[in-house]
Design a protein around this motif. Structure first.
Motif, mmCIF file in Angstrom:
data_model
loop_
_atom_site.group_PDB
_atom_site.id
_atom_site.type_symbol
_atom_site.label_atom_id
_atom_site.label_comp_id
_atom_site.label_asym_id
_atom_site.label_seq_id
_atom_site.Cartn_x
_atom_site.Cartn_y
_atom_site.Cartn_z
ATOM 1 N N ILE A 38 -2.407 -1.798 -11.535
ATOM 2 C CA ILE A 38 -1.210 -2.050 -12.326
ATOM 3 C C ILE A 38 -0.482 -0.748 -12.661
ATOM 4 O O ILE A 38 0.732 -0.640 -12.501
ATOM 5 N N PHE A 39 -1.230 0.251 -13.127
ATOM 6 C CA PHE A 39 -0.607 1.472 -13.636
ATOM 7 C C PHE A 39 -0.645 2.641 -12.663
ATOM 8 O O PHE A 39 0.074 3.610 -12.846
ATOM 9 N N GLY A 40 -1.476 2.581 -11.649
ATOM 10 C CA GLY A 40 -1.622 3.700 -10.723
ATOM 11 C C GLY A 40 -0.692 3.600 -9.535
ATOM 12 O O GLY A 40 0.131 2.687 -9.400
ATOM 13 N N ASP A 41 -0.847 4.558 -8.644
ATOM 14 C CA ASP A 41 -0.080 4.582 -7.400
ATOM 15 C C ASP A 41 -0.599 3.473 -6.488
ATOM 16 O O ASP A 41 -1.802 3.345 -6.264
ATOM 17 N N THR A 42 0.299 2.660 -5.957
ATOM 18 C CA THR A 42 -0.131 1.534 -5.126
ATOM 19 C C THR A 42 -0.535 1.954 -3.726
ATOM 20 O O THR A 42 -1.242 1.217 -3.055
ATOM 21 N N ALA A 43 -0.104 3.130 -3.268
ATOM 22 C CA ALA A 43 -0.416 3.635 -1.917
ATOM 23 C C ALA A 43 -0.121 2.578 -0.867
ATOM 24 O O ALA A 43 -0.935 2.291 0.005
ATOM 25 N N SER A 44 1.054 1.992 -0.974
ATOM 26 C CA SER A 44 1.397 0.879 -0.085
ATOM 27 C C SER A 44 1.536 1.309 1.372
ATOM 28 O O SER A 44 1.381 0.487 2.272
ATOM 29 N N ALA A 45 1.794 2.592 1.616
ATOM 30 C CA ALA A 45 1.900 3.056 3.000
ATOM 31 C C ALA A 45 0.541 3.015 3.697
ATOM 32 O O ALA A 45 0.458 2.768 4.900
ATOM 33 N N LYS A 46 -0.514 3.244 2.938
ATOM 34 C CA LYS A 46 -1.863 3.250 3.520
ATOM 35 C C LYS A 46 -2.437 1.852 3.694
ATOM 36 O O LYS A 46 -3.335 1.648 4.502
ATOM 37 N N THR A 47 -1.961 0.899 2.918
ATOM 38 C CA THR A 47 -2.564 -0.435 2.930
ATOM 39 C C THR A 47 -1.653 -1.501 3.514
ATOM 40 O O THR A 47 -1.944 -2.695 3.383
ATOM 41 N N GLY A 48 -0.579 -1.110 4.139
ATOM 42 C CA GLY A 48 0.309 -2.084 4.762
ATOM 43 C C GLY A 48 1.118 -2.889 3.763
ATOM 44 O O GLY A 48 1.397 -4.060 3.995
ATOM 45 N N GLY A 49 1.463 -2.311 2.632
ATOM 46 C CA GLY A 49 2.279 -2.996 1.637
ATOM 47 C C GLY A 49 1.503 -3.851 0.658
ATOM 48 O O GLY A 49 2.090 -4.570 -0.140
ATOM 49 N N VAL A 50 0.188 -3.801 0.685
ATOM 50 C CA VAL A 50 -0.647 -4.587 -0.217
ATOM 51 C C VAL A 50 -1.196 -3.664 -1.302
ATOM 52 O O VAL A 50 -1.642 -2.555 -1.016
ATOM 53 N N ASN A 51 -1.181 -4.122 -2.542
ATOM 54 C CA ASN A 51 -1.771 -3.358 -3.637
ATOM 55 C C ASN A 51 -3.278 -3.650 -3.643
ATOM 56 O O ASN A 51 -3.745 -4.587 -4.288
ATOM 57 N N ALA A 52 -4.023 -2.835 -2.901
ATOM 58 C CA ALA A 52 -5.455 -3.092 -2.683
ATOM 59 C C ALA A 52 -6.259 -3.015 -3.979
ATOM 60 O O ALA A 52 -7.181 -3.809 -4.178
#
Length: 98
Positions: A38-52
């Protein structure tokens, strides 16, 4: 008049039940990952757009609730009287200190 004697209450493993320990640990990790999602970096580039972190945290919380509910609904009953163990030839002998 006859008195009805109620059976002694069954003793359960309680907090020492491994399902409670596993459920608590999974719940703790689930909360940490949920907050990171919720509060951190989602790193969506590494996970294909999913908030892992968010989805893994939610899954861990669901599994934690299942474990804790299982331990609550079907507790392990500890027997009141345990027969003494006869001598077992496969068990090593105790070491005596001199």
């Amino acid at each position: 008049m006859t008195e009805k004697t109620s059976p002694a209450p069954k003793k359960t493993a309680g907090a020492f039940d491994i399902r409670n320990i596993i459920g608590a640990l999974l719940g703790l990790y689930g909360v940490i990952l949920l907050l990171a999602g919720i509060f951190g970096d989602t790193a969506s580039a590494k996970t294909g757009g999913v908030n892992a972190n968010l989805w893994t945290g939610l899954a861990l919380l669901v599994v934690s609730v299942i474990f804790l509910g299982w331990a609550r609904l079907k507790p392990i009953v500890v027997p009141a009287d345990v027969e003494p163990v006869a001598d077992d030839p496969t068990r090593p002998a105790p070491r005596h200190r001199h």
